[in-house]
Write an enzyme that holds these catalytic residues in place. Structure first.
Site, PDB file in Angstrom:
ATOM      1  N   SER A 100       0.827  -1.206   0.000  1.00  0.00           N
ATOM      2  CA  SER A 100       0.000   0.000   0.000  1.00  0.00           C
ATOM      3  C   SER A 100       0.855   1.247   0.000  1.00  0.00           C
ATOM      4  CB  SER A 100      -0.912   0.007   1.240  1.00  0.00           C
ATOM      5  OG  SER A 100      -1.604   1.231   1.351  1.00  0.00           O
ATOM      6  N   TYR A 105      -1.780   0.544  10.313  1.00  0.00           N
ATOM      7  CA  TYR A 105      -1.917  -0.125   9.012  1.00  0.00           C
ATOM      8  C   TYR A 105      -0.713   0.187   8.135  1.00  0.00           C
ATOM      9  CZ  TYR A 105      -3.781  -0.911   4.266  1.00  0.00           C
ATOM     10  OH  TYR A 105      -3.960  -1.310   2.969  1.00  0.00           O
TER      11      TYR A 105
END
Length: 249
Positions: free
Chosen positions: A139, A152
């Site tokens: 990501s 995250y």
């Protein structure tokens, strides 16, 4: 559809990106192995893909947090796939992760520990064979820690670093290791978020990019699904820390 004699292992089969990726490969004539935690849900996806494409689609039950079972899982996957794609991810809630250790641990293990350990095991099997492609979905959140999602982001940063090291180690083994960074994607995981259209991809767009890079060799080793993310994150990474820490990103 007549198969082409190649097999995909898709880890995270019931996610939006996972379903789209498996379908793209099946449409191209690949046999597909789907792995996911909910066996009945994975079977529904397998039945749907098979009905749509005529491809051979088999399933395996797999919990990405049950790391002690990974060696058994890899041992029973047959045939050993030509390409393994891991799309497992869990955004979680940043504010909750700040308060609850268990929630933070779940986010970190789901996005880093589980995928890294499993892809590492598969990479060893591929290296022993002398061929194969590993694709890990990371990501842009891992490119720099931000207050809004740093738990995250930290997990995805770990996965990015792991894939980079694995790629470096296996560079002469015949095994390709790819890192794909989708950016924002319109999925169930981001359903409640207001996403900027220019930066937001659809699941099938991500799937097509994965297939093009993994099987067509186009795009390099680290791929931003929408190219605009590369210069954008270069700018974000270059902001001096005294300035960056005053921003609310």
């Amino acid at each position: 559809m007549k198969g082409i004699g190649k097999t995909l292992l898709l880890i995270g089969a019931t996610s939006d990106i996972g379903r789209a990726t498996a379908l793209i490969y099946a449409e191209a004539g690949w046999d597909v192995l789907l792995a996911g935690r909910n066996r009945s849900a994975v079977q529904r996806e397998a039945d749907d893909i098979s009905a749509r494409t005529g491809a051979s689609v088999l399933i395996h039950e797999l919990d990405i947090l049950a790391t002690s079972r990974f060696e058994d899982f890899v041992g029973v996957v047959s045939p050993l796939p030509d390409t393994a794609v891991c799309v497992v991810g869990e955004l979680g809630e940043q504010s909750r992760a700040e308060r609850e250790l268990e929630h933070a641990a779940m986010i970190m293990r789901t996005n880093f520990e589980g995928p890294a350990l499993l892809l590492g095991l598969l990479a060893e099997r591929f290296a022993a064979r002398g061929s194969g492609t590993i694709v890990g979905i990371s990501s842009v959140a891992g490119d720099r820690g931000r207050a809004s999602n740093y738990v995250y982001g930290a997990a995805k940063a770990g996965l990015t670093a792991f894939l980079s090291g694995l790629r470096n180690r296996l560079s002469s083994s015949g095994v390709r290791v790819l890192t794909v960074k989708p950016g924002f994607v319109r999925t169930r995981m981001t359903n409640a978020m207001k996403l900027p259209p220019l930066l937001t991809a659809e699941p099938r767009e991500v799937a097509k990019r994965i297939f093009a890079v993994a099987e067509g060799g186009r795009g390099g080793d680290v791929v931003y699904v929408r190219p605009i993310w590369r210069p954008l994150m270069t700018v974000v990474r270059s902001i001096p820390e005294p300035i960056f820490k005053r921003l609310r990103l």
